[in-house]
Structures are given as structure tokens and as C-alpha cells.
Design an enzyme around this catalytic site. Structure first.
Site, PDB file in Angstrom:
ATOM      1  N   ASP A 112       0.352  -1.072  -0.384  1.00 15.18           N
ATOM      2  CA  ASP A 112       0.181  -0.058  -0.151  1.00 15.18           C
ATOM      3  C   ASP A 112       1.080   1.103  -0.369  1.00 15.18           C
ATOM      4  O   ASP A 112       2.150   1.014   0.675  1.00 15.18           O
ATOM      5  CB  ASP A 112      -0.682  -0.031   1.343  1.00 15.18           C
ATOM      6  N   MET A 124     -11.287   6.061   8.991  1.00 11.76           N
ATOM      7  CA  MET A 124     -12.266   6.500   7.169  1.00 11.76           C
ATOM      8  C   MET A 124     -12.490   7.701   7.523  1.00 11.76           C
ATOM      9  O   MET A 124     -13.811   7.645   6.846  1.00 11.76           O
ATOM     10  CB  MET A 124     -12.234   5.827   6.042  1.00 11.76           C
ATOM     11  N   LYS A 172      -4.542   3.099  -3.635  1.00 10.37           N
ATOM     12  CA  LYS A 172      -5.936   2.988  -3.898  1.00 10.37           C
ATOM     13  C   LYS A 172      -6.361   4.371  -3.269  1.00 10.37           C
ATOM     14  O   LYS A 172      -7.584   4.516  -2.872  1.00 10.37           O
ATOM     15  CB  LYS A 172      -6.983   2.420  -3.234  1.00 10.37           C
TER      16      LYS A 172
HETATM   17  N1  SAH Z   1      -5.941  -1.986   8.153  1.00  8.81           N
HETATM   18  C1  SAH Z   1      -5.825  -0.734   8.561  1.00  8.81           C
HETATM   19  C2  SAH Z   1      -7.250   0.148   8.639  1.00  8.81           C
HETATM   20  C3  SAH Z   1      -7.401   1.274   6.838  1.00  8.81           C
HETATM   21  S1  SAH Z   1      -8.580   1.436   5.896  1.00  8.81           S
HETATM   22  C4  SAH Z   1      -5.245  -0.790  10.178  1.00  8.81           C
HETATM   23  O1  SAH Z   1      -5.712  -2.255  10.369  1.00  8.81           O
HETATM   24  O2  SAH Z   1      -5.157   0.027  10.548  1.00  8.81           O
HETATM   25  C5  SAH Z   1      -6.998   3.328   6.376  1.00  8.81           C
HETATM   26  C6  SAH Z   1      -8.074   4.427   7.575  1.00  8.81           C
HETATM   27  O3  SAH Z   1      -6.486   3.655   8.632  1.00  8.81           O
HETATM   28  C7  SAH Z   1      -7.566   5.289   8.334  1.00  8.81           C
HETATM   29  O4  SAH Z   1      -8.257   6.382   7.244  1.00  8.81           O
HETATM   30  C8  SAH Z   1      -8.055   5.912   9.566  1.00  8.81           C
HETATM   31  O5  SAH Z   1      -8.885   6.238   9.797  1.00  8.81           O
HETATM   32  C9  SAH Z   1      -6.971   4.444   9.667  1.00  8.81           C
HETATM   33  N2  SAH Z   1      -5.392   4.531   9.854  1.00  8.81           N
HETATM   34  C10 SAH Z   1      -4.599   3.575   9.372  1.00  8.81           C
HETATM   35  N3  SAH Z   1      -3.264   4.311  10.093  1.00  8.81           N
HETATM   36  C11 SAH Z   1      -3.305   5.517  10.520  1.00  8.81           C
HETATM   37  C12 SAH Z   1      -2.865   6.014  11.089  1.00  8.81           C
HETATM   38  N4  SAH Z   1      -1.247   5.847  11.317  1.00  8.81           N
HETATM   39  N5  SAH Z   1      -2.709   7.058  12.494  1.00  8.81           N
HETATM   40  C13 SAH Z   1      -4.189   6.651  11.865  1.00  8.81           C
HETATM   41  N6  SAH Z   1      -5.265   6.455  11.702  1.00  8.81           N
HETATM   42  C14 SAH Z   1      -4.640   5.866  11.164  1.00  8.81           C
END
Ligand code: SAH
Length: 257
Positions: A35, A169, A56
Site C-alpha cells: 500500500d 476513514m 488505492k
Molecule cells: N487495515 C488498516 C486500516 C485501513 S483503512 C488498519 O488495520 O489500521 C485506513 C484508515 O485507517 C485511515 O483512514 C485511518 O482512519 C486509519 N489509519 C491507518 N493508519 C493510521 C495511523 N497511523 N494513524 C491514525 N489512523 C490510521
């Protein structure tokens, strides 16, 4: 002979929040599809692999997903160890199921390696338990986002029925999130903590209330961010204030020498 595709969780951001299994598979990988948000130092652990970014962040998600599925299948027909490296945990809002289904349909072996999801990293950074004893016995992970052609589910029901919530998100939709939860009866004073870039050096934490959540659109959030809600996040909230309070980790470091 076909190879195996490993759907690997990269964790929330900091490269050392990675499992040993993930690090081993990266070191063994022939090709890595990662990603866009995965830290470059994590991708660099795949020393011998061809590295392919499959973001994406723009374009039509379903088309892009089909393209990724096809590339994974093709790669498994050429290489022994194929790693699909995803932010956080691959199975949480990570479209892992589409990739597993596509691989299984082609008879390709796949395995999942869990990672630390953003909500758990954010809670760790706040030093606030999502299931704080006596305050929260349930927590819901939700997102208001749904893709093309998907049924819109009532994401808010889970949050409303739980003591604490973690919304993924959601930043772009913070006014709608606040309106939905207030209409469902959540109090205006419900404590909210927004953690941007959790676990990374540019992490920022915003403490506010549900009533102030729509103002988040003006907070200049550009990195991935998580919205945490629940009474346990009151500890740091400014009493009686609806305004967002922003604390920047870097400025705290400077202040403390
Ligand atoms: N699979 C990922 C989530 C993917 S969806 C997981 O388990 O964390 C993407 C969303 O994850 C972003 O829009 C945000 O809401 C959150 N996210 C991902 N990385 C982040 C981070 N370092 N800090 C805060 N939110 C995060």
C-alpha cells in the site's frame, strides 16, 4: 509450481511495530505489493524483492482492486514468496477478503499475517484503554465509508450500542458522523480523541467533544487519522470547551527539552 501469497499486516506506521513473522516473510519475499501508506523502511526490509506500490488513494476502487487481485495471481505463478503488505491489520477495513477469494478461486495458497491495527496503536499513544475497566465493556470498530455498489450498512448502530468506538476513514465525513451520532442520542459532551499519523514522529492528537467534531474539517488533517469516542477520553479533554484542542507531539518534545 505456484507460490504462496502472504497478506501481511505492516502495522500502523512505525516500522518497528511489525511482527517477527512479517519481517521474516519480507526478508524472504521475491516480490512485494505494498500500500502507498506503508513506511518506506518497512518496505526496505524486503531486501531481495521487487517492490510494487499499489495505492488505492485515487481512481475507482473496485477496478483498482480487481487489478491488484490479478497481479497477485500472476505473481504467484512466477514466484515462490509473494507478499501483499497492507497498513495496520490486513483483515480490518483492508479488503483482504477480496484478495483471498481471488487467490482461492485460482487455487493459489495464501496465508494472513496479522498486524497492529490503527485503533490499538492510537489507544497506546494516548495511554488510554479502549476497554477501561468500569467505563467501557464494549468497543466498536466502524467506518461510515462504503464502496461503489456496496450496501450502505448502519455503521452508527454499533457505535451507539457500545461504550467506546473507533471510526476509521471518517475524517472527511466528520460533520455527518457527528450529526448521525447526535441524532441517535449520544451526548454533545461525549469525549472524542482524534489521532493523526498514530505511532509516527508527525503524530498529532486532537481532543474535542462530539459537538465540536464537525470543526475537525478545518483542523488541517492530512495524514491518516482515527476518531476515538468514549467517556475514557475525557481525562485529557478541556472542561466545558467545545473547541478542539490540538496537541502536537513534536512541540511537546521541544517543550520538555
Ligand atoms: N487495515 C488498516 C486500516 C485501513 S483503512 C488498519 O488495520 O489500521 C485506513 C484508515 O485507517 C485511515 O483512514 C485511518 O482512519 C486509519 N489509519 C491507518 N493508519 C493510521 C495511523 N497511523 N494513524 C491514525 N489512523 C490510521
Amino acid at each position: 509450481m505456484t507460490g504462496t501469497v502472504y497478506l501481511v499486516g505492516a502495522g500502523p506506521g512505525a516500522p518497528d511495530l511489525l511482527t517477527l513473522r512479517a519481517a521474516r516473510l519480507l526478508a524472504e519475499a521475491d516480490i512485494v505489493f505494498h500500500d502507498a501508506l506503508v513506511h518506506p523502511d518497512t518496505v526496505a526490509l524486503a531486501v531481495g524483492a521487487e517492490k510494487v506500490a499499489v495505492g488505492k488513494r485515487c481512481g475507482r476502487h473496485s477496478t483498482v482492486q480487481q487489478f491488484i487481485n490479478k497481479r497477485l495471481v500472476d505473481a504467484a505463478r512466477k514466484h515462490a514468496v509473494v507478499v501483499r503488505l497492507k497498513g495496520g491489520d490486513p483483515m480490518l477495513f483492508g479488503r483482504a477478503q477480496e484478495e483471498i477469494a481471488a487467490l482461492e478461486a485460482e487455487g493459489i495458497a495464501c496465508e494472513v499475517v496479522p498486524g497492529i491495527t490503527a485503533a490499538l496503536a492510537a489507544a497506546a499513544e494516548l495511554k488510554t484503554s479502549l476497554t477501561q475497566r468500569g467505563i467501557a465493556r464494549s468497543v466498536t470498530f466502524a467506518t461510515p465509508r462504503f464502496g461503489e455498489g456496496e450496501r450502505s450498512s448502519s455503521w452508527a448502530d454499533g457505535i451507539n450500542a457500545s461504550d467506546a468506538g473507533a471510526i476509521y476513514m471518517g475524517i472527511g465525513e466528520s460533520p455527518a458522523i457527528a450529526a448521525t451520532l447526535l441524532a441517535a442520542g449520544k451526548p454533545r459532551s461525549l469525549p472524542v480523541a482524534v489521532v493523526e499519523n498514530a505511532s509516527l514522529p508527525n503524530q498529532r492528537v486532537h481532543y474535542l467533544t462530539l459537538a465540536a467534531l464537525p470543526g475537525l474539517a478545518d483542523a488541517g488533517i492530512t495524514g491518516p487519522a482515527l476518531i476515538l469516542l468514549g467517556p475514557q477520553f475525557a481525562a485529557h479533554a478541556v472542561a466545558g470547551a467545545d473547541a478542539a484542542v490540538t496537541r502536537c507531539r513534536q512541540s511537546i518534545r521541544v517543550a520538555s527539552g
